[in-house]
Design a protein around this motif. Structure first.
Motif, PDB file in Angstrom:
ATOM      1  N   THR A 100       0.796  -1.227   0.000  1.00 44.21           N
ATOM      2  CA  THR A 100       0.000   0.000   0.000  1.00 44.21           C
ATOM      3  C   THR A 100       0.839   1.293   0.000  1.00 44.21           C
ATOM      4  OG1 THR A 100      -1.732   1.141   1.202  1.00 44.21           O
ATOM      5  CG2 THR A 100      -0.302  -0.196   2.521  1.00 44.21           C
ATOM      6  N   ARG A 126      -4.129  -1.619  -1.219  1.00 48.21           N
ATOM      7  CA  ARG A 126      -4.360  -2.404  -0.014  1.00 48.21           C
ATOM      8  C   ARG A 126      -4.890  -3.754  -0.477  1.00 48.21           C
ATOM      9  NH1 ARG A 126      -8.000   0.710   4.160  1.00 48.21           N
ATOM     10  NH2 ARG A 126      -9.479   0.456   2.464  1.00 48.21           N
ATOM     11  N   ALA A 127      -4.533  -4.805   0.212  1.00 48.91           N
ATOM     12  CA  ALA A 127      -4.958  -6.148  -0.197  1.00 48.91           C
ATOM     13  C   ALA A 127      -6.482  -6.216  -0.300  1.00 48.91           C
ATOM     14  CB  ALA A 127      -4.445  -7.176   0.810  1.00 48.91           C
ATOM     15  N   GLU A 128      -7.166  -5.562   0.643  1.00 49.92           N
ATOM     16  CA  GLU A 128      -8.630  -5.655   0.691  1.00 49.92           C
ATOM     17  C   GLU A 128      -9.302  -4.859  -0.421  1.00 49.92           C
ATOM     18  OE1 GLU A 128      -6.473  -4.450   2.859  1.00 49.92           O
ATOM     19  OE2 GLU A 128      -7.331  -3.007   4.252  1.00 49.92           O
ATOM     20  N   ASP A 129      -8.526  -4.047  -1.164  1.00 52.74           N
ATOM     21  CA  ASP A 129      -9.096  -3.271  -2.275  1.00 52.74           C
ATOM     22  C   ASP A 129      -8.810  -3.904  -3.629  1.00 52.74           C
ATOM     23  OD1 ASP A 129      -9.952  -1.450  -0.419  1.00 52.74           O
ATOM     24  OD2 ASP A 129      -8.218  -0.115  -0.662  1.00 52.74           O
ATOM     25  N   LYS A 149      -6.924 -10.437  11.185  1.00 49.48           N
ATOM     26  CA  LYS A 149      -7.007  -9.353  10.203  1.00 49.48           C
ATOM     27  C   LYS A 149      -6.600  -9.860   8.822  1.00 49.48           C
ATOM     28  CE  LYS A 149      -6.186  -4.750  12.061  1.00 49.48           C
ATOM     29  NZ  LYS A 149      -5.151  -3.716  12.157  1.00 49.48           N
ATOM     30  N   TRP A 153      -8.388 -10.071   4.580  1.00 44.70           N
ATOM     31  CA  TRP A 153      -7.632  -9.407   3.518  1.00 44.70           C
ATOM     32  C   TRP A 153      -7.162 -10.388   2.450  1.00 44.70           C
ATOM     33  CZ3 TRP A 153      -3.599  -6.060   6.721  1.00 44.70           C
ATOM     34  CH2 TRP A 153      -4.295  -5.064   7.411  1.00 44.70           C
ATOM     35  N   THR A 154      -6.825 -11.608   2.875  1.00 43.71           N
ATOM     36  CA  THR A 154      -6.103 -12.482   1.948  1.00 43.71           C
ATOM     37  C   THR A 154      -6.920 -13.660   1.393  1.00 43.71           C
ATOM     38  OG1 THR A 154      -5.209 -13.767   3.803  1.00 43.71           O
ATOM     39  CG2 THR A 154      -3.841 -11.965   2.958  1.00 43.71           C
TER      40      THR A 154
END
Ligand SMILES: C[S@@+](CC[C@H](N)C(=O)[O-])C[C@H]1O[C@@H](n2cnc3c(N)ncnc32)[C@H](O)[C@@H]1O
Length: 214
Positions: A100, A126-129, A149, A153-154
Motif C-alpha cells: 500500500t 491495499r490487499a482488501e481493495d 485481520k 484481507w487475503t
C-alpha cells in the motif's frame, strides 16, 4: 558496490543451494538494501546486522509451500520480504507484490528493474481493495497483521483450494484460535502451523498455512 561494515556477510554455499543466477541476484538484493535500505527508511540499522539470517534466508522458508506453477501474491511486501526473495528463487512462478505505501512500491519497482525480475508485478493497493476476480494460487505475508485481520484481507485473493502461507512467530497457534470466526466466515478448510528449518541460519521459523475450501 562497497559493503557496509555492519552488514551480515552472505553465508557460504548459496550458489549450490539456490543456483548461480538466483544466488547472484540475492547477493545483489542484499547489496541494494545495504546501500539504500536505511536511507529509504526500509530497514533499521540493526536489521542490516542480520539481513541474511533474519530477513533474506528467513523468507526462503516459504519455498516449500509454493505451488508447482501459477500465481503467488505477497501482501505487504515492504522492503521485499518474502516476495522479492521468493521471486528470485522461483523465476518459474509469477509474483504480485501488493503493497500500500508508495515509498515501498517505488523501491520494489526499482529492485524489479535492477535485478531484471520479469516474473514480478508491483501493485500499489491495499490487499482488501484488490479486484473481486483476483485469484492467486498462494498468498504469502510476513509481519503484516495478526491472522484475524489477515484472513479477511487475503482469503478473498485465493482460488478455491489455494493457500495462505504466513511467516509467524511463537504465537501462531494462539492466532489461529483468535481468528476462529474469520476462518469460518472466509471459507478456510484448515489452518496448521509448521516449524521450518531455515537453510544457512541457526534460527528456524514458523509458517502458518491456511487452506481455502475447494
Ligand atoms: C511491518 S511491514 C513488513 C514488511 C515485510 N513483509 C517484511 O516482513 O519485512 C508491513 C507492510 O505491510 C504493508 N501493509 C499493511 N497493511 C496492508 C494492506 N492492507 N495491504 C497491503 N499492504 C499492507 C505496510 O505498508 C508495510 O509495508
Amino acid at each position: 558496490m562497497e559493503h557496509n561494515a555492519r552488514v551480515e556477510p552472505a553465508p557460504d554455499g548459496g550458489a549450490a543451494r539456490f543456483g548461480e543466477e538466483a544466488w547472484q541476484k540475492l547477493v545483489s538484493f542484499s547489496e541494494m538494501l545495504s546501500a539504500e535500505g536505511e536511507l529509504r527508511g526500509l530497514v533499521g540499522p540493526r536489521e542490516l546486522e542480520r539481513l541474511w539470517t533474519r530477513h533474506i534466508l528467513n523468507s526462503t522458508a516459504v519455498c516449500e509451500f509454493l505451488p508447482d506453477s501459477g500465481l503467488v501474491a505477497d501482501v505487504g511486501s515492504g522492503a521485499g520480504f518474502p516476495g522479492i526473495v521468493l521471486a528470485i528463487v522461483r523465476p518459474d512462478l509469477r509474483f504480485d507484490l501488493i503493497e500500500t505505501m508508495e515509498r515501498r512500491t517505488d523501491w520494489l519497482d526499482h529492485v524489479k528493474q535492477e535485478l531484471d525480475l520479469a516474473n514480478v508485478r508491483v501493485i500499489r493497493s491495499r490487499a482488501e481493495d484488490m479486484p473481486k476476480r483476483y485469484a492467486a494460487d498462494v498468498v504469502t505475508a510476513r509481519a503484516v497483521a495478526a491472522l484475524k485481520k489477515l484472513i479477511p484481507w487475503t482469503l478473498p485473493l485465493l482460488k478455491p483450494g489455494g493457500h495462505l502461507a504466513a511467516l509467524k512467530g511463537q504465537r501462531a497457534e494462539q492466532e489461529i484460535q483468535d481468528a476462529h470466526s474469520q476462518l469460518m466466515k472466509f471459507n478456510a478448510q484448515r489452518a496448521d502451523v509448521y516449524d521450518v528449518d531455515v537453510w544457512g541460519s541457526d534460527e528456524g521459523t514458523r509458517v502458518l498455512l491456511v487452506e481455502k475450501m475447494k
